[in-house]
Write an enzyme that holds these catalytic residues in place. Structure first.
Site, PDB file in Angstrom:
ATOM      1  N   ASP A 257      45.200  64.700  50.392  1.00  0.00           N
ATOM      2  CA  ASP A 257      45.366  63.369  49.804  1.00  0.00           C
ATOM      3  C   ASP A 257      46.134  63.502  48.487  1.00  0.00           C
ATOM      4  OD1 ASP A 257      43.762  60.433  50.042  1.00  0.00           O
ATOM      5  OD2 ASP A 257      44.416  60.995  48.017  1.00  0.00           O
ATOM      6  N   ASN A 265      52.961  54.297  42.675  1.00  0.00           N
ATOM      7  CA  ASN A 265      53.436  52.982  43.141  1.00  0.00           C
ATOM      8  C   ASN A 265      53.547  52.000  41.974  1.00  0.00           C
ATOM      9  OD1 ASN A 265      53.905  53.135  45.875  1.00  0.00           O
ATOM     10  ND2 ASN A 265      51.778  52.743  46.439  1.00  0.00           N
ATOM     11  N   HIS A 270      57.098  50.622  44.930  1.00  0.00           N
ATOM     12  CA  HIS A 270      56.678  50.993  46.275  1.00  0.00           C
ATOM     13  C   HIS A 270      57.708  51.892  46.964  1.00  0.00           C
ATOM     14  CE1 HIS A 270      54.773  50.192  50.205  1.00  0.00           C
ATOM     15  NE2 HIS A 270      53.713  49.952  49.463  1.00  0.00           N
ATOM     16  N   GLU A 300      48.170  57.526  51.733  1.00  0.00           N
ATOM     17  CA  GLU A 300      48.683  58.787  51.166  1.00  0.00           C
ATOM     18  C   GLU A 300      47.846  59.969  51.657  1.00  0.00           C
ATOM     19  OE1 GLU A 300      46.363  57.112  50.061  1.00  0.00           O
ATOM     20  OE2 GLU A 300      45.398  57.853  48.252  1.00  0.00           O
TER      21      GLU A 300
HETATM   22  N1  GTP Z   1      54.432  53.314  48.787  1.00  0.00           N
HETATM   23  C1  GTP Z   1      53.419  53.295  49.665  1.00  0.00           C
HETATM   24  N2  GTP Z   1      52.169  53.165  49.197  1.00  0.00           N
HETATM   25  C2  GTP Z   1      51.143  53.156  50.073  1.00  0.00           C
HETATM   26  C3  GTP Z   1      51.380  53.261  51.458  1.00  0.00           C
HETATM   27  N3  GTP Z   1      50.168  53.217  52.084  1.00  0.00           N
HETATM   28  C4  GTP Z   1      49.247  53.088  51.099  1.00  0.00           C
HETATM   29  N4  GTP Z   1      49.825  53.058  49.889  1.00  0.00           N
HETATM   30  C5  GTP Z   1      49.202  52.933  48.557  1.00  0.00           C
HETATM   31  O1  GTP Z   1      48.490  54.124  48.253  1.00  0.00           O
HETATM   32  C6  GTP Z   1      47.591  53.824  47.195  1.00  0.00           C
HETATM   33  C7  GTP Z   1      46.299  54.577  47.410  1.00  0.00           C
HETATM   34  O2  GTP Z   1      45.538  54.379  46.281  1.00  0.00           O
HETATM   35  P1  GTP Z   1      44.075  54.932  46.127  1.00  0.00           P
HETATM   36  O3  GTP Z   1      43.367  54.901  47.464  1.00  0.00           O
HETATM   37  O4  GTP Z   1      43.431  54.180  44.994  1.00  0.00           O
HETATM   38  O5  GTP Z   1      44.217  56.452  45.800  1.00  0.00           O
HETATM   39  P2  GTP Z   1      44.921  57.217  44.604  1.00  0.00           P
HETATM   40  O6  GTP Z   1      45.589  56.294  43.616  1.00  0.00           O
HETATM   41  O7  GTP Z   1      45.808  58.236  45.211  1.00  0.00           O
HETATM   42  O8  GTP Z   1      43.718  57.899  43.899  1.00  0.00           O
HETATM   43  P3  GTP Z   1      42.969  59.221  44.325  1.00  0.00           P
HETATM   44  O9  GTP Z   1      43.151  59.401  45.793  1.00  0.00           O
HETATM   45  O10 GTP Z   1      41.549  58.956  43.963  1.00  0.00           O
HETATM   46  O11 GTP Z   1      43.568  60.333  43.538  1.00  0.00           O
HETATM   47  C8  GTP Z   1      47.420  52.299  47.221  1.00  0.00           C
HETATM   48  O12 GTP Z   1      48.038  51.772  46.060  1.00  0.00           O
HETATM   49  C9  GTP Z   1      48.160  51.836  48.460  1.00  0.00           C
HETATM   50  O13 GTP Z   1      48.800  50.575  48.273  1.00  0.00           O
HETATM   51  C10 GTP Z   1      52.726  53.382  51.920  1.00  0.00           C
HETATM   52  O14 GTP Z   1      53.030  53.480  53.119  1.00  0.00           O
HETATM   53  N5  GTP Z   1      53.704  53.383  50.991  1.00  0.00           N
END
Ligand code: GTP
Length: 387
Positions: A257, A265, A270, A300
């Site tokens: 992850d 983002n 994005h 992610e």
């Molecule tokens: N650009 C992009 N962002 C995505 C996609 N799928 C999910 N996301 C974003 O990935 C982010 C995941 O955020 P969180 O689950 O809070 O995780 P994190 O910020 O990585 O925090 P930790 O995992 O705790 O380190 C969210 O802002 C989603 O909108 C994608 O296909 N493209």
């Protein structure tokens, strides 16, 4: 059957195929090469009709028109075939230049040697292009996998044979005159074969389209469009294949992850986030061995399935550490010339040797990943070895 009737049937057949391909092509992107195939068939059919209207052995200079149209049609097929094989199309200028060059040579030879000159140049030009189509189809068979090889092989054989027969006609026109091109057994053999070719060509092109569409649908269903990695469906299929083999090798899951991805983002947009996901996916895919698999579970989050006879968790741990290091060192370029780096947290499951252990292994990897996040991120945690 006399050549005129055969030519009429061929013309109508080609026009019908061309119309059908044009209708299919309207619903597909041009990378499928449909426009080239459709234009080639329509122009070839119309050229045959024009040729009938002018008469086979016409020495009128207007006869250069259908001849040039036929050469143009074969170039359209070539451009379609190149696109079909994932290569760039022939440029419009190249096609126009080639066709004009042929028309000029044909005019000059018709003026100099009348019908012999015309038919020698026509058959030589078409033979060259048919043989070229055969080579393109043969090269295509090397670039594609599985079922697509068959229709390309059929195309390579039928155009190759047609190329050879047409080359013989070019030589015959020069050495024996044009009469044997339209009368007698050799002419019947040629027109018989041309009929078979035309009859096979349409269904073969449709077969190619069908196989390609099927492959695309299968890929869409099993791969993540952003990263090209396996999606959950593809992962299921990969697991079925892995555990379907006897004896199945041990499998360790590394759940990965990206840390603080939301911040990427939020700070860079994005599109930058998407580029980071693609970059991470590329690095993961580049670091695993053949037989291992990489999937995007969503957002992610990625999963690497690490396989090997007698594979133990510590070997997977070493791979996970290598992946973590490589990803931490990776620089992701951003618009504007800057770049960013990111880290990942990884949970490693115990090794499993049966499909039934998969759910528990995934839960264990997920729990280990959770621990890695809570221990400060940018680290690998190995799950307890009991699934
Ligand atoms: N650009 C992009 N962002 C995505 C996609 N799928 C999910 N996301 C974003 O990935 C982010 C995941 O955020 P969180 O689950 O809070 O995780 P994190 O910020 O990585 O925090 P930790 O995992 O705790 O380190 C969210 O802002 C989603 O909108 C994608 O296909 N493209």
């Amino acid at each position: 059957m006399d050549p005129s009737t055969v030519i009429l049937i061929l013309a109508l057949n080609l026009i019908a195929i061309g119309g059908l391909l044009a209708m299919i092509g309207r619903r597909m992107d041009d990378a499928a090469g449909m426009r080239g195939f459709a234009t080639g068939s329509l122009v070839f059919g119309l050229a045959y009709l024009l040729r009938l209207a002018l008469g086979h052995a016409s020495t009128s200079l207007a006869a250069v028109l259908p001849d040039a149209a036929m050469v143009y049609a074969t170039l359209c097929y070539a451009t379609g075939l190149r696109q079909f094989g994932g290569r760039p199309p022939l440029g419009q200028r190249a096609i126009a230049g080639w066709t004009l060059g042929f028309a000029t040579l044909s005019l000059a030879c018709t003026l100099a040697w009348q019908d012999v000159g015309r038919h020698a140049v026509l058959n030589a030009g078409l033979a060259h292009n048919y043989l070229w189509l055969s080579v393109l189809a043969t090269l295509g068979t090397r670039r594609v996998i599985g079922t697509m090889r068959w229709p390309l092989t059929v195309l390579a054989v039928i155009t190759g044979m047609l190329g050879l027969l047409t080359a013989v006609r070019a030589v015959a026109a020069v050495s024996l005159g044009v009469q044997p091109l339209f009368n007698g057994l050799p002419a019947q053999i040629y027109y018989g074969y041309a009929t078979i070719t035309t009859v096979l060509l349409g269904p073969n092109l449709l077969w190619m389209v069908f196989v390609q569409l099927n492959d695309r649908l299968a890929r869409l269903a099993t791969h993540d469009p952003l990263t090209g990695l396996l999606n959950r469906n593809g992962l299921d299929a990969a697991l079925d294949r892995h555990f379907g083999s006897r004896p199945a090798q041990a499998l360790v899951l590394c759940q990965i992850d990206i840390d603080h991805f939301k911040q990427i983002n939020d700070s860079h947009g994005h599109a930058a986030g998407d580029a980071v996901l693609q970059g991470v996916a590329g690095t993961l895919a580049a670091h695993v061995r053949g037989g291992d698999f990489v999937a995007r579970l969503g957002g992610e989050e990625f999963l690497v399935g690490c396989c090997g006879a007698g594979l133990a968790q510590d070997q997977a741990l070493a791979l996970a550490e290598r992946l973590r290091d490589a990803l931490a060192a990776q620089s992701h370029p951003l618009a504007g010339g800057t770049s960013l780096r990111c880290t990942v947290s990884i949970g490693v499951s115990p090794a499993i040797v049966a499909r039934s252990g998969w759910e528990a292994a995934l839960r264990a990897a997920d729990a280990a990943l959770y621990q890695a996040k809570h221990a400060g991120r940018n680290r690998v945690v190995v799950a307890a070895p009991s699934v």
